[in-house]
Design a protein around this motif. Structure first.
Motif, mmCIF file in Angstrom:
data_model
loop_
_atom_site.group_PDB
_atom_site.id
_atom_site.type_symbol
_atom_site.label_atom_id
_atom_site.label_comp_id
_atom_site.label_asym_id
_atom_site.label_seq_id
_atom_site.Cartn_x
_atom_site.Cartn_y
_atom_site.Cartn_z
ATOM 1 N N GLU A 1 0.832 -1.207 0.000
ATOM 2 C CA GLU A 1 0.000 0.000 0.000
ATOM 3 C C GLU A 1 0.867 1.256 0.000
ATOM 4 N N LEU A 2 1.932 1.215 0.797
ATOM 5 C CA LEU A 2 2.838 2.369 0.827
ATOM 6 C C LEU A 2 3.530 2.542 -0.518
ATOM 7 N N LEU A 3 3.921 1.446 -1.156
ATOM 8 C CA LEU A 3 4.579 1.523 -2.460
ATOM 9 C C LEU A 3 3.659 2.171 -3.493
ATOM 10 N N ARG A 4 2.380 1.814 -3.485
ATOM 11 C CA ARG A 4 1.422 2.447 -4.408
ATOM 12 C C ARG A 4 1.418 3.961 -4.216
ATOM 13 N N ASP B 1 4.852 -12.352 -2.988
ATOM 14 C CA ASP B 1 5.276 -11.026 -2.529
ATOM 15 C C ASP B 1 6.240 -10.394 -3.518
ATOM 16 N N THR B 2 7.160 -11.198 -4.032
ATOM 17 C CA THR B 2 8.153 -10.687 -4.977
ATOM 18 C C THR B 2 7.492 -10.131 -6.232
ATOM 19 N N VAL B 3 6.627 -10.932 -6.831
ATOM 20 C CA VAL B 3 5.982 -10.519 -8.077
ATOM 21 C C VAL B 3 5.075 -9.316 -7.857
ATOM 22 N N GLU C 1 5.471 -5.734 -9.669
ATOM 23 C CA GLU C 1 4.379 -5.259 -10.519
ATOM 24 C C GLU C 1 3.864 -3.898 -10.067
ATOM 25 N N LEU C 2 3.972 -3.616 -8.770
ATOM 26 C CA LEU C 2 3.511 -2.329 -8.247
ATOM 27 C C LEU C 2 4.541 -1.214 -8.428
ATOM 28 N N GLY C 3 5.726 -1.568 -8.900
ATOM 29 C CA GLY C 3 6.706 -0.523 -9.196
ATOM 30 C C GLY C 3 7.989 -0.586 -8.413
#
Length: 236
Positions: free
Chosen positions: A62-65, A86-88, A92-94
């Protein structure tokens, strides 16, 4: 002095990593949750963020988004050991790269230095516009056009695409992509290159005639197919 932000709710790990990185000449800031991380980001932009997936309250995803809505700073995710999901998801989220916990501080240092090298301004040789078919990457400005329209990529995705563009029409091995784009050797069971390629396929879309822009050559690597290239060969 590059500033590293460590976001992890384990005080012992924070202290260990901070002491090690400071001994290597880095300035280190720490946050135990998403709120503290946002305060640190507002105070001073770090050169790299080391972000744990498991945080109290809002998790690392959520923080990464939220980070990616406003910041292009390189992010290295700390994931559960052996958890490919978790890795993928993080990539994928950046996220730019990942490490499984518990991580070796020396390995973390090497990954941080690799991210910093990639984030440096391009050399005169690199600061040219790379073109292949309807793709145009201004490597100096970090801007990509696909069919004349801008496409937003993460730093890692752009670096992978730049290597493929420099070798458009050729098969580039996963090992070479990791070395030239991520500035690190390809590890066993490493998912980063494959996930960045998947993200690029999704963001760039198919060729005008419907084929894939980036195809897999089993056992050999990946191949960028320019829009004006003749069709041929088996791809997946």
């Amino acid at each position: 002095m590059a500033r590293i932000l460590i976001v992890d709710d384990d005080p012992a790990l924070q202290e260990l990593l901070a002491e090690y990185l400071q001994g290597e000449g880095f300035e280190v800031a720490a946050a135990e949750d998403a709120g503290q991380a946002e305060q640190q980001l507002a105070a001073a932009a770090p050169a790299v963020i080391v972000l744990d997936v498991m945080l109290p309250g809002r998790n690392g995803f959520e923080l990464l988004r939220e980070i990616r809505r406003e910041h292009s700073v390189p992010v290295l995710m700390l994931t559960a050991r052996g958890d490919d999901t978790d890795t993928v998801v993080g990539l994928e989220l950046g996220a730019d790269d990942y490490l499984a916990k518990p991580c070796n501080p020396r390995v973390l240092l090497a990954r941080i230095r690799a991210l910093l090298r990639r984030a440096q301004p391009p050399s005169c040789e690199e600061a040219s516009v790379l073109r292949a078919g309807d793709l145009e990457l201004d490597w100096g400005r970090r801007q990509l056009l696909c069919q004349g329209e801008p496409v937003t990529l993460t730093g890692a995705e752009m670096a992978v695409l730049a290597v493929l563009l420099r070798h458009a029409g050729e098969v580039v091995s996963r090992e070479r992509l990791s070395e030239e784009a991520l500035h690190r050797p390809l590890g066993a069971y490493d998912r980063a290159i494959d996930t960045h390629i998947s993200n690029l396929r999704r963001k760039l879309g198919p060729l005008p005639e419907g084929g894939s822009r980036i195809i897999s050559r089993r056992g050999a690597g990946y191949q960028l197919i320019p829009a004006d290239a003749p069709a041929g060969g088996n791809a997946r």
